[in-house]
Design a protein around this motif. Structure first.
Motif, PDB file in Angstrom:
ATOM      1  N   ALA A  57       0.482  -1.090   0.057  1.00 35.89           N
ATOM      2  CA  ALA A  57      -0.187   0.225   0.086  1.00 35.89           C
ATOM      3  C   ALA A  57       0.684   1.574   0.199  1.00 35.89           C
ATOM      4  CB  ALA A  57      -0.687   0.169   1.331  1.00 35.89           C
ATOM      5  N   VAL A  58       2.191   1.353   0.569  1.00 36.92           N
ATOM      6  CA  VAL A  58       2.662   2.373   0.967  1.00 36.92           C
ATOM      7  C   VAL A  58       3.569   2.752  -0.580  1.00 36.92           C
ATOM      8  CG1 VAL A  58       4.867   3.067   1.655  1.00 36.92           C
ATOM      9  CG2 VAL A  58       3.091   2.231   3.187  1.00 36.92           C
ATOM     10  N   PHE A  59       3.583   1.656  -1.320  1.00 36.36           N
ATOM     11  CA  PHE A  59       4.545   1.563  -2.600  1.00 36.36           C
ATOM     12  C   PHE A  59       3.358   1.801  -3.905  1.00 36.36           C
ATOM     13  CE2 PHE A  59       7.531  -1.553  -0.983  1.00 36.36           C
ATOM     14  CZ  PHE A  59       9.048  -0.316  -0.643  1.00 36.36           C
ATOM     15  N   SER A  60       2.586   1.593  -3.694  1.00 41.31           N
ATOM     16  CA  SER A  60       1.263   1.996  -4.356  1.00 41.31           C
ATOM     17  C   SER A  60       0.186   3.315  -4.300  1.00 41.31           C
ATOM     18  CB  SER A  60       0.632   0.580  -4.624  1.00 41.31           C
ATOM     19  OG  SER A  60      -0.964   0.658  -3.201  1.00 41.31           O
TER      20      SER A  60
ATOM     21  N   LYS B 270      -1.010   4.898   1.191  1.00 38.16           N
ATOM     22  CA  LYS B 270      -1.026   4.602   2.868  1.00 38.16           C
ATOM     23  C   LYS B 270       0.024   5.583   2.921  1.00 38.16           C
ATOM     24  CE  LYS B 270      -3.573   0.939   4.788  1.00 38.16           C
ATOM     25  NZ  LYS B 270      -3.837   0.194   5.639  1.00 38.16           N
ATOM     26  N   SER B 271      -0.283   6.624   4.335  1.00 39.98           N
ATOM     27  CA  SER B 271       1.027   6.937   4.616  1.00 39.98           C
ATOM     28  C   SER B 271       1.763   5.922   5.290  1.00 39.98           C
ATOM     29  CB  SER B 271       0.550   8.416   5.401  1.00 39.98           C
ATOM     30  OG  SER B 271       0.037   7.594   6.646  1.00 39.98           O
ATOM     31  N   PRO B 272       3.323   6.463   5.719  1.00 36.37           N
ATOM     32  CA  PRO B 272       3.988   5.453   6.205  1.00 36.37           C
ATOM     33  C   PRO B 272       3.688   5.490   7.675  1.00 36.37           C
ATOM     34  CG  PRO B 272       5.296   7.144   4.835  1.00 36.37           C
ATOM     35  CD  PRO B 272       4.317   6.921   4.725  1.00 36.37           C
ATOM     36  N   LYS B 273       3.554   6.302   8.058  1.00 43.63           N
ATOM     37  CA  LYS B 273       2.467   5.993   9.445  1.00 43.63           C
ATOM     38  C   LYS B 273       1.131   5.028   9.383  1.00 43.63           C
ATOM     39  CE  LYS B 273       0.770   8.885  13.183  1.00 43.63           C
ATOM     40  NZ  LYS B 273       0.692   9.496  14.245  1.00 43.63           N
ATOM     41  N   LYS B 274       0.632   5.156   8.974  1.00 45.38           N
ATOM     42  CA  LYS B 274      -0.304   3.618   8.601  1.00 45.38           C
ATOM     43  C   LYS B 274      -0.213   2.361   7.918  1.00 45.38           C
ATOM     44  CE  LYS B 274      -4.604   7.044   7.323  1.00 45.38           C
ATOM     45  NZ  LYS B 274      -5.319   6.688   6.757  1.00 45.38           N
ATOM     46  N   THR B 275       1.137   2.479   7.565  1.00 48.54           N
ATOM     47  CA  THR B 275       1.543   1.684   7.214  1.00 48.54           C
ATOM     48  C   THR B 275       2.404   1.199   8.174  1.00 48.54           C
ATOM     49  OG1 THR B 275       1.612   2.310   5.141  1.00 48.54           O
ATOM     50  CG2 THR B 275       3.331   0.281   5.883  1.00 48.54           C
ATOM     51  N   LYS B 276       3.433   1.919   9.041  1.00 52.17           N
ATOM     52  CA  LYS B 276       3.118   0.864  10.686  1.00 52.17           C
ATOM     53  C   LYS B 276       2.822   0.633  11.349  1.00 52.17           C
ATOM     54  CE  LYS B 276       6.728   3.229  14.403  1.00 52.17           C
ATOM     55  NZ  LYS B 276       7.270   4.137  15.070  1.00 52.17           N
ATOM     56  N   ASN B 277       1.872   1.265  11.499  1.00 57.74           N
ATOM     57  CA  ASN B 277       0.716   0.370  12.452  1.00 57.74           C
ATOM     58  C   ASN B 277      -0.182  -0.272  12.024  1.00 57.74           C
ATOM     59  OD1 ASN B 277       0.484   2.983  14.256  1.00 57.74           O
ATOM     60  ND2 ASN B 277      -0.978   3.754  13.547  1.00 57.74           N
ATOM     61  N   ALA B 278       0.381  -0.798  10.583  1.00 53.64           N
ATOM     62  CA  ALA B 278      -0.558  -2.045  10.182  1.00 53.64           C
ATOM     63  C   ALA B 278       0.384  -2.845  10.024  1.00 53.64           C
ATOM     64  CB  ALA B 278      -0.860  -1.945   8.307  1.00 53.64           C
TER      65      ALA B 278
END
Length: 145
Positions: free
Chosen positions: A23-26, A29-37
């Motif tokens: 999702a980050v590479f596409s 999502k923001s990096p913060k949401k990705t970190k939470n995921a």
């Protein structure tokens, strides 16, 4: 356990845990949401592993049920049930697609010219026939088991 299984299992786990990076590479999502995921993925993974260690399920089979289970696993009844489910499921999806495009057109045709009711009903019934064919095939498959 097979060497292939030992090599593929950690790779599969790593891929599942790192899915939020897609999702980050596409740019979805923001990096913060990705970190939470990723944190949620890791926590849920280790929680499931801890529960699997605390509550082992494999110890509930005794000698009598092990023989019956081995006999049930060796036949192909499971694959037949999966094939029957796929026949009904995919036939129903095809029916839904056909009726979703055919029924509104039939309603519009009947609204413009009421004499075209029989012709439009045939097209809607043809779409519904796909689900019936899947249902019949499922009965034939289950009848062979």
């Amino acid at each position: 356990m097979n060497i292939l299984e030992l090599a593929l299992m950690p790779l599969l786990i790593l891929c599942i845990i790192s899915l939020p990076f897609i999702a980050v590479f596409s740019k979805r999502k923001s990096p913060k949401k990705t970190k939470n995921a990723i944190i949620i993925n890791l926590c849920s993974f280790f929680a499931v592993m801890a529960l699997a260690v605390i509550f082992p399920i494999g110890g509930f089979i005794n000698a009598e049920t092990a023989e019956a289970t081995a006999a049930a696993v060796n036949n192909n009844a499971g694959l037949a049930y999966i094939a029957a489910a796929l026949a009904v499921g995919l036939g129903s999806i095809g029916c839904g697609i056909a009726v979703a495009s055919g029924a509104p057109a039939a309603i519009g045709a009947v609204a413009e010219e009421p004499k075209s009711f029989a012709k439009s009903l045939i097209f809607v019934a043809l779409g519904e026939g796909v689900a019936l064919y899947g249902f019949i095939i499922a009965f034939m498959i289950i009848g062979k088991v």
